[in-house]
Design an enzyme around this catalytic site. Structure first.
Site, PDB file in Angstrom:
ATOM      1  N   GLY A 255       0.816  -1.220   0.000  1.00 14.80           N
ATOM      2  CA  GLY A 255       0.000   0.000   0.000  1.00 14.80           C
ATOM      3  C   GLY A 255       0.839   1.254   0.000  1.00 14.80           C
ATOM      4  O   GLY A 255       0.320   2.343  -0.273  1.00 14.80           O
TER       5      GLY A 255
ATOM      6  N   THR B 120       2.899   4.322  -0.984  1.00 19.39           N
ATOM      7  CA  THR B 120       2.837   5.087  -2.239  1.00 19.39           C
ATOM      8  C   THR B 120       4.216   5.672  -2.563  1.00 19.39           C
ATOM      9  O   THR B 120       5.175   5.458  -1.824  1.00 19.39           O
ATOM     10  CB  THR B 120       1.784   6.207  -2.111  1.00 19.39           C
TER      11      THR B 120
ATOM     12  N   SER C 112      -1.895  -0.949  -4.948  1.00 21.07           N
ATOM     13  CA  SER C 112      -2.831   0.093  -5.344  1.00 21.07           C
ATOM     14  C   SER C 112      -2.474   1.328  -4.536  1.00 21.07           C
ATOM     15  O   SER C 112      -2.123   1.223  -3.357  1.00 21.07           O
ATOM     16  CB  SER C 112      -4.269  -0.326  -5.029  1.00 21.07           C
TER      17      SER C 112
ATOM     18  N   ASN D 227      -4.570   3.309  -3.710  1.00 21.31           N
ATOM     19  CA  ASN D 227      -5.740   3.545  -2.862  1.00 21.31           C
ATOM     20  C   ASN D 227      -6.608   2.287  -2.843  1.00 21.31           C
ATOM     21  O   ASN D 227      -7.163   1.898  -3.862  1.00 21.31           O
ATOM     22  CB  ASN D 227      -6.545   4.736  -3.387  1.00 21.31           C
ATOM     23  N   PHE D 228      -6.690   1.653  -1.678  1.00 17.43           N
ATOM     24  CA  PHE D 228      -7.422   0.394  -1.566  1.00 17.43           C
ATOM     25  C   PHE D 228      -8.900   0.598  -1.273  1.00 17.43           C
ATOM     26  O   PHE D 228      -9.632  -0.374  -1.171  1.00 17.43           O
ATOM     27  CB  PHE D 228      -6.793  -0.489  -0.480  1.00 17.43           C
TER      28      PHE D 228
ATOM     29  N   HIS E 218      -4.302  15.989   1.965  1.00 17.27           N
ATOM     30  CA  HIS E 218      -3.983  14.946   2.955  1.00 17.27           C
ATOM     31  C   HIS E 218      -3.391  15.586   4.211  1.00 17.27           C
ATOM     32  O   HIS E 218      -2.938  16.721   4.184  1.00 17.27           O
ATOM     33  CB  HIS E 218      -2.957  13.956   2.394  1.00 17.27           C
ATOM     34  N   HIS E 219      -3.315  14.771   5.265  1.00 15.93           N
ATOM     35  CA  HIS E 219      -2.723  15.161   6.547  1.00 15.93           C
ATOM     36  C   HIS E 219      -1.261  15.602   6.389  1.00 15.93           C
ATOM     37  O   HIS E 219      -0.594  15.251   5.404  1.00 15.93           O
ATOM     38  CB  HIS E 219      -2.799  13.972   7.515  1.00 15.93           C
TER      39      HIS E 219
ATOM     40  N   LYS F  14       2.028  13.196   5.658  1.00 14.88           N
ATOM     41  CA  LYS F  14       2.225  12.433   4.417  1.00 14.88           C
ATOM     42  C   LYS F  14       3.552  12.832   3.768  1.00 14.88           C
ATOM     43  O   LYS F  14       3.859  14.012   3.627  1.00 14.88           O
ATOM     44  CB  LYS F  14       1.056  12.673   3.455  1.00 14.88           C
TER      45      LYS F  14
ATOM     46  N   GLY G 156      -0.515   9.223  -4.678  1.00 12.23           N
ATOM     47  CA  GLY G 156      -0.586   8.220  -5.737  1.00 12.23           C
ATOM     48  C   GLY G 156      -1.973   8.186  -6.353  1.00 12.23           C
ATOM     49  O   GLY G 156      -2.144   7.964  -7.559  1.00 12.23           O
TER      50      GLY G 156
HETATM   51  N1  LIG Z   1      -2.711   2.452  -0.727  1.00 16.28           N
HETATM   52  C1  LIG Z   1      -3.537   2.982   0.163  1.00 16.28           C
HETATM   53  O1  LIG Z   1      -4.761   2.748   0.156  1.00 16.28           O
HETATM   54  C2  LIG Z   1      -2.956   3.864   1.243  1.00 16.28           C
HETATM   55  C3  LIG Z   1      -3.771   4.411   2.245  1.00 16.28           C
HETATM   56  C4  LIG Z   1      -3.186   5.147   3.269  1.00 16.28           C
HETATM   57  C5  LIG Z   1      -1.811   5.334   3.268  1.00 16.28           C
HETATM   58  N2  LIG Z   1      -1.051   4.814   2.258  1.00 16.28           N
HETATM   59  C6  LIG Z   1       0.417   4.925   2.254  1.00 16.28           C
HETATM   60  O2  LIG Z   1       0.928   3.957   3.162  1.00 16.28           O
HETATM   61  C7  LIG Z   1       2.197   4.410   3.667  1.00 16.28           C
HETATM   62  C8  LIG Z   1       2.183   4.334   5.193  1.00 16.28           C
HETATM   63  O3  LIG Z   1       1.214   5.205   5.701  1.00 16.28           O
HETATM   64  P1  LIG Z   1       1.014   5.383   7.286  1.00 16.28           P
HETATM   65  O4  LIG Z   1      -0.030   6.436   7.411  1.00 16.28           O
HETATM   66  O5  LIG Z   1       0.823   4.084   7.961  1.00 16.28           O
HETATM   67  O6  LIG Z   1       2.447   5.983   7.688  1.00 16.28           O
HETATM   68  P2  LIG Z   1       3.146   5.957   9.139  1.00 16.28           P
HETATM   69  O7  LIG Z   1       4.273   6.923   9.054  1.00 16.28           O
HETATM   70  O8  LIG Z   1       2.130   6.133  10.214  1.00 16.28           O
HETATM   71  O9  LIG Z   1       3.716   4.475   9.266  1.00 16.28           O
HETATM   72  C9  LIG Z   1       4.756   3.965   8.467  1.00 16.28           C
HETATM   73  C10 LIG Z   1       5.574   3.025   9.334  1.00 16.28           C
HETATM   74  O10 LIG Z   1       6.518   2.339   8.493  1.00 16.28           O
HETATM   75  C11 LIG Z   1       7.706   2.191   9.252  1.00 16.28           C
HETATM   76  N3  LIG Z   1       8.833   1.861   8.369  1.00 16.28           N
HETATM   77  C12 LIG Z   1       9.641   2.678   7.664  1.00 16.28           C
HETATM   78  N4  LIG Z   1      10.560   1.962   6.984  1.00 16.28           N
HETATM   79  C13 LIG Z   1      10.308   0.653   7.268  1.00 16.28           C
HETATM   80  C14 LIG Z   1      10.901  -0.586   6.864  1.00 16.28           C
HETATM   81  N5  LIG Z   1      11.942  -0.656   6.020  1.00 16.28           N
HETATM   82  N6  LIG Z   1      10.379  -1.743   7.327  1.00 16.28           N
HETATM   83  C15 LIG Z   1       9.330  -1.716   8.178  1.00 16.28           C
HETATM   84  N7  LIG Z   1       8.729  -0.569   8.591  1.00 16.28           N
HETATM   85  C16 LIG Z   1       9.220   0.591   8.135  1.00 16.28           C
HETATM   86  C17 LIG Z   1       7.850   3.509  10.005  1.00 16.28           C
HETATM   87  O11 LIG Z   1       8.721   3.367  11.112  1.00 16.28           O
HETATM   88  C18 LIG Z   1       6.392   3.769  10.416  1.00 16.28           C
HETATM   89  O12 LIG Z   1       6.098   3.212  11.690  1.00 16.28           O
HETATM   90  C19 LIG Z   1       2.400   5.802   3.078  1.00 16.28           C
HETATM   91  O13 LIG Z   1       3.187   5.693   1.899  1.00 16.28           O
HETATM   92  C20 LIG Z   1       0.985   6.246   2.713  1.00 16.28           C
HETATM   93  O14 LIG Z   1       0.951   7.192   1.680  1.00 16.28           O
HETATM   94  C21 LIG Z   1      -1.595   4.088   1.269  1.00 16.28           C
END
Ligand SMILES: NC(=O)c1ccc[n+]([C@@H]2O[C@H](COP(=O)([O-])OP(=O)(O)OC[C@H]3O[C@@H](n4cnc5c(N)ncnc54)[C@H](O)[C@@H]3O)[C@@H](O)[C@H]2O)c1
Length: 259
Positions: free
Chosen positions: A87, A89, A112, A114-115, A147-148, A151, A157
């Site tokens: 997930g 991006t 994706s 966005n799921f 977004h917040h 981000k 994405g």
């Molecule tokens: N595809 C979707 O539907 C969707 C929805 C929401 C967020 N996102 C994306 O998901 C990602 C995470 O979002 P979030 O809100 O949880 O962020 P977040 O910052 O709250 O959490 C990310 C976590 O990943 C950890 N991390 C960093 N590098 C790592 C590694 N190599 N191995 C393991 N953990 C690691 C960080 O320490 C952190 O705790 C972002 O890229 C965001 O844009 C995608």
């Protein structure tokens, strides 16, 4: 199913909750900083991520980490042969590389930007709306997302995916512009703009604008739960598809392949 969560931040926690509510077991939570993760690994040590996942006995992996870590995680996790849903991006420009890597190591991956089911419905609504607008040259088109303020990447994405859907359905826009303008935009340029503020989980709007009126189509996420549930369902479908032979190993799949 036993699920490994790579990245145990805001999304990781929400996914754990949704997965448990669907009857799944969380085999391991891997993170570089989160104190409540069951496996804490050094930043940049992607083999340690893969070892933690492998030793947990996970049957599926969900990765929501950081744009700077996602490629390292994908390259360490795919050779394990366990289906991976990603997930995170910020790596849209590297999909071909990942698709080639999946083919070379036989790993199965689904991603994706966005799921949420609602956003995937939005893509289809945009396709139709742009086709309807096409003969009416007095309407210009652009897209905006908010977004917040935590981000890490912009535009989202999802906004880039929306832009691709617009370009695919009009002959009037040919170039996506995400930077600031220093001159009048050219008619063929599609402006994709971003705002970062507060705690907004994700808002995306497409504008059709003429001298007479504006049409706005907006998707507004209320919480992260929609993304989390969509990711869990995507992993269920990916694992089942591989088991029953409907999906092929060694492929990068998108949401539209599964839903
Ligand atoms: N595809 C979707 O539907 C969707 C929805 C929401 C967020 N996102 C994306 O998901 C990602 C995470 O979002 P979030 O809100 O949880 O962020 P977040 O910052 O709250 O959490 C990310 C976590 O990943 C950890 N991390 C960093 N590098 C790592 C590694 N190599 N191995 C393991 N953990 C690691 C960080 O320490 C952190 O705790 C972002 O890229 C965001 O844009 C995608």
């Amino acid at each position: 199913m036993k699920i490994a969560l790579v990245g145990y931040g805001k999304m990781g926690h929400m996914i754990a909750e949704c997965a448990r509510s669907c009857g799944h077991e969380i085999a391991v939570t891997v993170d570089v900083v989160a104190d409540d993760a069951s496996a804490k690994v050094p930043a940049g040590d992607y083999e340690a991520v893969a070892r933690a996942v492998k030793s947990s006995g996970a049957e599926g992996i969900i990765e929501f980490s950081h744009p700077s870590a996602v490629m390292g995680n994908i390259k360490a996790l795919l050779p394990l042969g366990i289906p991976v849903v990603v997930g995170t991006t910020g790596w849209n420009d590297r999909h071909q590389e990942v698709s080639d890597f999946a083919a070379s190591c036989g790993g199965t991956i689904m991603t994706s930007s966005n799921f949420s089911i609602g956003v995937n419905m939005l893509y289809k609504i945009i396709d139709e709306a742009v086709k309807i607008m096409e003969p009416f040259s007095e309407y210009d088109i652009s897209t905006w997302e908010m977004h917040h303020n935590q981000k890490a990447d912009s535009p989202s994405g999802t906004a880039l995916e929306i832009a691709k859907h617009i370009l695919a359905n009009t002959g009037r826009k040919t170039e996506i512009v995400t930077e600031e303008f220093h001159e009048k935009p050219k008619p063929e340029q599609l402006h994709v703009s971003s705002t970062r503020c507060g705690a907004v989980p994700g808002t995306h709007t497409v504008f059709f604008d003429s001298a007479a009126d504006t049409i706005e189509i907006t998707h507004r996420a209320r919480s992260r739960a929609g993304f989390a549930m969509g990711a869990v369902h995507a992993l269920e479908r990916l694992c089942n598809g591989v088991k029953n032979g409907n999906l092929v190993k060694g492929r990068l799949y998108g949401m539209s392949d599964l839903f």
